[in-house]
Design a protein around this motif. Structure first.
Motif: not given
Length: 213
Positions: A132-136, A155-163
């Protein structure tokens, strides 16, 4: 990683000794043909390949009294057990694989000691946090996806998926720490395989030449 190898080794290990159709029947009972590549051809191929590699020992057994060719029963070897546990640990710590990897790992998680299962899942959470840090580094969730055009939705999908993934994993860790399920060394495990001759309500019914092996 190879999900089919983990699934097949785990199924054989649960039985002690099992023939190919028995393994296929177990995987269909678990629905693995729906969420992984555990199709009849890949199951029978994996059994034969792992026997050649020394992970399984093949035993030819006499034909049944009803006739028909001899069947081969497979038994996991010491090397196979080591490979099984390696794949299981990898599946539980993975965070950048397809869902079939985690699904297979969760299916066999109780084969590990409780403390080790918790430790592996905590590593998975750390991996998700790092991802998640790498995406943000390139995308600020607070700014919304529109800041990068429609590509920001990825990227929004990636962050939500990680959370969501991390939250689910933490919930599983909490349940395990509170005593849920029977882990290795704690007593009689949950029986998740069919008994010999028991009907499988989830069987596909699709015939395959390997069924007779």
């Amino acid at each position: 990683m190879s999900v089919i190898r983990l699934l097949v080794l785990g199924a054989v290990r649960m039985h002690g000794r099992a023939h190919g159709y028995q393994v296929r029947n177990d995987l269909e009972y678990w629905g693995a043909h729906e969420w992984s590549n555990a199709k009849p051809g890949s199951i029978y191929h994996a059994l034969k390949q792992m026997a050649k590699q020394g992970l399984l020992k093949a035993h030819e057994i006499a034909p049944s009294t009803a006739g028909g060719p001899p069947r081969t029963e497979y038994e996991i070897t010491e090397q196979g057990s080591e490979e099984y546990l390696r794949l299981l640990r990898e599946a539980l710590t993975s965070y950048d694989q397809k869902l079939d990897v985690l699904s297979a790992g969760i299916g066999f998680i109780v084969d590990l000691p409780r403390a080790e299962a918790v430790e592996l899942l905590k590593k998975r959470v750390e991996g998700l946090k790092e991802w998640r840090r790498s995406v943000t580094e390139y995308y600020t969730p607070e700014g919304g996806p529109e800041q990068l055009g429609h590509i920001g939705e990825i990227m929004n999908f990636w962050v939500h998926s990680a959370d969501a993934d991390a939250a689910w994993t933490r919930g599983l860790i909490e349940r395990i720490e509170q005593g849920a399920y029977v882990f290795s060394g704690e007593g009689e495990p949950f029986v998740g395989v069919l008994a010999e001759g028991e009907d499988n309500p989830y069987a596909t019914g699709e015939r395959h030449p390997g069924d007779a092996d």
